[in-house]
Scaffold this motif. Sequence first.
Motif, PDB file in Angstrom:
ATOM      1  N   LYS A  45      33.403  42.928  40.589  1.00 17.44           N
ATOM      2  CA  LYS A  45      33.769  41.542  40.894  1.00 17.44           C
ATOM      3  C   LYS A  45      34.493  40.818  39.770  1.00 17.44           C
ATOM      4  O   LYS A  45      34.919  39.685  39.954  1.00 17.44           O
ATOM      5  CB  LYS A  45      32.510  40.731  41.240  1.00 17.44           C
ATOM      6  N   CYS A  46      34.594  41.434  38.587  1.00 16.36           N
ATOM      7  CA  CYS A  46      35.236  40.706  37.479  1.00 16.36           C
ATOM      8  C   CYS A  46      35.948  41.646  36.515  1.00 16.36           C
ATOM      9  O   CYS A  46      35.750  42.861  36.533  1.00 16.36           O
ATOM     10  CB  CYS A  46      34.228  39.846  36.728  1.00 16.36           C
ATOM     11  N   THR A 107      44.778  39.766  40.788  1.00 16.32           N
ATOM     12  CA  THR A 107      43.705  40.715  41.093  1.00 16.32           C
ATOM     13  C   THR A 107      42.670  40.188  42.075  1.00 16.32           C
ATOM     14  O   THR A 107      41.966  40.974  42.696  1.00 16.32           O
ATOM     15  CB  THR A 107      42.964  41.125  39.801  1.00 16.32           C
ATOM     16  N   LYS A 109      40.007  38.746  41.204  1.00 12.97           N
ATOM     17  CA  LYS A 109      38.710  38.909  40.548  1.00 12.97           C
ATOM     18  C   LYS A 109      38.470  37.794  39.537  1.00 12.97           C
ATOM     19  O   LYS A 109      39.404  37.196  39.024  1.00 12.97           O
ATOM     20  CB  LYS A 109      38.650  40.247  39.803  1.00 12.97           C
ATOM     21  N   ARG A 150      40.871  50.509  41.550  1.00 15.47           N
ATOM     22  CA  ARG A 150      40.591  50.298  42.977  1.00 15.47           C
ATOM     23  C   ARG A 150      40.755  51.575  43.775  1.00 15.47           C
ATOM     24  O   ARG A 150      40.156  51.732  44.822  1.00 15.47           O
ATOM     25  CB  ARG A 150      41.498  49.218  43.554  1.00 15.47           C
TER      26      ARG A 150
END
Length: 154
Positions: A45-46, A107, A109, A150
Amino acid sequence: MAADAGQAPPVTNGTQSQGEPVELSISLPHSFGTKIHLHLTILAKCIMLFMSSAALDGAQAGAAMSSFIYAMPDRYNPTQPLTTSLYTQPSSQDFSTRLAKVLVRRTGKLCYIGGSVNLANAVGGGTVEEEMEAFRAIVAVVTAEVAKARGPDH
């Protein structure tokens, strides 16, 4: 964003697995001897990115703690990410904040950006053109690393 034809590919410290930091080094084509070192961690998530710069002459022995910025997407206005400065240093706050906003948009994110990039030892002494060249190079490398993390199915 494609890398410039004259730009050398980033040098990495090897392969990375999910959540492990990767260390990258970017040479700036118009600022010979100036390198930007990145310490990038990509989580689900980041993104956590720490940056510093170095010149071949070694004039800058160590990099001091610089600005630390947190940025996140705004679900009501996706083109304008929200940022907050967790630690500020006027010399790097603007650069780090702009970089965090661009990376959030590219992104999707959350981003934690710590930056002590100092281009004063570059050929032009840290001109706007040199700063933009460094900015574009960092964005290109980080977005490419996020795309690699990803995988091919995204």
